[in-house]
Design an enzyme around this catalytic site. Sequence first.
Site, PDB file in Angstrom:
ATOM      1  N   HIS A  19      58.076  16.585  56.581  1.00 13.67           N
ATOM      2  CA  HIS A  19      59.069  17.584  56.172  1.00 13.67           C
ATOM      3  C   HIS A  19      58.846  18.908  56.903  1.00 13.67           C
ATOM      4  CE1 HIS A  19      60.668  15.615  52.344  1.00 13.67           C
ATOM      5  NE2 HIS A  19      59.822  14.745  52.871  1.00 13.67           N
ATOM      6  N   ASP A 122      63.204  23.214  51.413  1.00  9.40           N
ATOM      7  CA  ASP A 122      63.219  21.751  51.279  1.00  9.40           C
ATOM      8  C   ASP A 122      63.907  21.312  49.986  1.00  9.40           C
ATOM      9  OD1 ASP A 122      61.581  19.348  52.725  1.00  9.40           O
ATOM     10  OD2 ASP A 122      61.923  18.940  50.588  1.00  9.40           O
TER      11      ASP A 122
HETATM   12  O1  LIG Z   1      49.044  11.093  64.032  1.00 11.08           O
HETATM   13  C1  LIG Z   1      50.199  11.473  63.818  1.00 11.08           C
HETATM   14  C2  LIG Z   1      50.964  11.010  62.724  1.00 11.08           C
HETATM   15  C3  LIG Z   1      52.249  11.489  62.571  1.00 11.08           C
HETATM   16  N1  LIG Z   1      52.749  12.401  63.460  1.00 11.08           N
HETATM   17  C4  LIG Z   1      54.095  12.972  63.242  1.00 11.08           C
HETATM   18  O2  LIG Z   1      54.321  13.078  61.852  1.00 11.08           O
HETATM   19  C5  LIG Z   1      55.679  12.849  61.564  1.00 11.08           C
HETATM   20  C6  LIG Z   1      55.779  11.732  60.553  1.00 11.08           C
HETATM   21  O3  LIG Z   1      57.083  11.687  60.062  1.00 11.08           O
HETATM   22  P1  LIG Z   1      57.825  10.324  59.673  1.00 11.08           P
HETATM   23  O4  LIG Z   1      57.858   9.425  60.813  1.00 11.08           O
HETATM   24  O5  LIG Z   1      59.151  10.703  59.121  1.00 11.08           O
HETATM   25  O6  LIG Z   1      56.873   9.643  58.621  1.00 11.08           O
HETATM   26  P2  LIG Z   1      56.372  10.089  57.144  1.00 11.08           P
HETATM   27  O7  LIG Z   1      55.808  11.450  57.173  1.00 11.08           O
HETATM   28  O8  LIG Z   1      55.497   9.010  56.648  1.00 11.08           O
HETATM   29  O9  LIG Z   1      57.760  10.077  56.388  1.00 11.08           O
HETATM   30  C7  LIG Z   1      58.127  10.699  55.167  1.00 11.08           C
HETATM   31  O10 LIG Z   1      59.123  11.698  55.465  1.00 11.08           O
HETATM   32  C8  LIG Z   1      60.250  11.206  56.209  1.00 11.08           C
HETATM   33  C9  LIG Z   1      61.156  12.388  56.480  1.00 11.08           C
HETATM   34  O11 LIG Z   1      61.610  12.958  55.289  1.00 11.08           O
HETATM   35  C10 LIG Z   1      60.957  10.080  55.475  1.00 11.08           C
HETATM   36  O12 LIG Z   1      61.965   9.550  56.308  1.00 11.08           O
HETATM   37  C11 LIG Z   1      59.958   8.999  55.106  1.00 11.08           C
HETATM   38  O13 LIG Z   1      60.571   7.982  54.349  1.00 11.08           O
HETATM   39  C12 LIG Z   1      58.781   9.609  54.322  1.00 11.08           C
HETATM   40  O14 LIG Z   1      57.817   8.615  54.019  1.00 11.08           O
HETATM   41  C13 LIG Z   1      56.359  12.504  62.888  1.00 11.08           C
HETATM   42  O15 LIG Z   1      56.962  13.664  63.396  1.00 11.08           O
HETATM   43  C14 LIG Z   1      55.194  12.109  63.791  1.00 11.08           C
HETATM   44  O16 LIG Z   1      55.419  12.395  65.154  1.00 11.08           O
HETATM   45  C15 LIG Z   1      52.031  12.817  64.531  1.00 11.08           C
HETATM   46  O17 LIG Z   1      52.497  13.609  65.361  1.00 11.08           O
HETATM   47  N2  LIG Z   1      50.770  12.350  64.667  1.00 11.08           N
END
Ligand SMILES: O=c1ccn([C@@H]2O[C@H](COP(=O)(O)OP(=O)(O)O[C@H]3O[C@H](CO)[C@@H](O)[C@H](O)[C@H]3O)[C@@H](O)[C@H]2O)c(=O)[nH]1
Length: 471
Positions: A19, A122
């Site tokens: 987020h 948010d």
């Molecule tokens: O080692 C890491 C791990 C993650 N990321 C970043 O972290 C973010 C992760 O976001 P996302 O892919 O959306 O996964 P989650 O954080 O697990 O997702 C939560 O948030 C999302 C956006 O609201 C929802 O779509 C999902 O269902 C919810 O679980 C992305 O930008 C990735 O690039 C990194 O850069 N490095």
Amino acid sequence: MPSPSSSHVVIFPFMAQGHTLPLLYLSKALSRQQIMVTIITTPSNATSIAKTIANHPKISLVEIPFPTIDGLPKDCENTSQLPSMEFHLPFLHATKQLQKPFEQVLQTMLESKTPPICVISDFFLGWTLASCQAFGVPRLVFHGLGILSMAIIKSSWFHAPQLESVSMFDPLDLPGMKLPFTLTRADLPGSTNLPEHDDKFYQFIQEVGEADVKSWGVIVNSFEELEKSHIQAFESFYINGAKAWCLGPLCLYEKMGSDKSTNQDHSCTLTQWLTEQVTPDSVIYVSFGTQADVSDSQLDEVAFALEESGSPFLWVVRSKTWSLPTGLEEKIKNRGLIVREWVNQRQILSHRAIGGFLSHCGWNSVLESVSAGVPILAWPMIAEQSLNAKFIVDGLGAGLSVEGVQNQVSKILVSRQAICEGVEELMGGSKGRIAKERAQALGRVAGRAVQKGGSSHDTLNKLIDQLRVSM
Ligand SMILES: O=c1ccn([C@@H]2O[C@H](COP(=O)(O)OP(=O)(O)O[C@H]3O[C@H](CO)[C@@H](O)[C@H](O)[C@H]3O)[C@@H](O)[C@H]2O)c(=O)[nH]1
């Protein structure tokens, strides 16, 4: 009307990586338009955010203390620090106690020479609407999700009584929506499917949902070319004519290599490893995001599948308890890299060695993959991820599904055979080739959307103009 240089936007992200990150990218896009941005957050989140905004003098940070409450481990200020998803609800409730310090900050800003033209907060911080209304500042809500999934969730929430009679695996028809895939109730997120009115999470979502639909507008991390046909259905749920402002993919406002928040030495090692995998598009990147709990036995299946598939892989593992099954280390040592710390995912996805992404389909990961032209092997786990997975696979044709991941209702162990077959097809099969072509075409459209004259770029300018006029 305030001059551009004196315009000031307040951003209050929810304390979860998925987020916060897109709103940090948005902050940078605004600061490039000469807009002052203040990000409000709590002390430990401020420490990590400060690193990513270091070279942006127009962005500043204001810290407000995170409350200490029963039922939540001490020093947990971000969902990524929660021991498990069981603590999610107490965490959500704790954030309500940020209202008083938030209002004190807002009050001070309104008395300054640069009062904010809006607050972007948010969806989970629903109480910010009442604060903004009390101070006469427009609130724009940010959900972090795509338009289609939000419209489906809102529609199924709205029509819940009628849906209860539809069986779990029969196709679902949602009034006013043209769905690009067959939807069943089993695809819906837990809180939407079979809502139980005395369920505490349901009650929380209902509360923040009521504030959501009264907001001045909605910031959406998506682009019109991807989801235009669903915007009207989504906007119809907002009661004051709020508009959905599609500004994404927000990740593309971040210049590649400019984020210094990840360990630079570690990033270099990963890039070097990827560069050593000489064949372009040969490596599969594996990550299940920042929130889903994946059991150690399931991680074993992933490990065996990656070994059997023969593809080189780069896998980010979050589990603190899991270790590679005996004997596998030797077998994968020349073609598999398992990483346990935070990586720069965007940088990895844009490396020419990456040919596919085994993903949980969090919306950020979907957008980042699409933006980099990388096809997805979809394995949705929680929240709205099943909807994202169906959209990318059936709606856009830019991915394949892991067989056996039926939905979010049947929580079965996904076998190594199913995962391995998916990896083989994505990385070497004819369906994988078609998905790659589609992802690459979408990547080009995404890139154009955020450039000068592109749909998201223009929408951002229109939003700023409208906010300045309404001051
Ligand atoms: O080692 C890491 C791990 C993650 N990321 C970043 O972290 C973010 C992760 O976001 P996302 O892919 O959306 O996964 P989650 O954080 O697990 O997702 C939560 O948030 C999302 C956006 O609201 C929802 O779509 C999902 O269902 C919810 O679980 C992305 O930008 C990735 O690039 C990194 O850069 N490095």
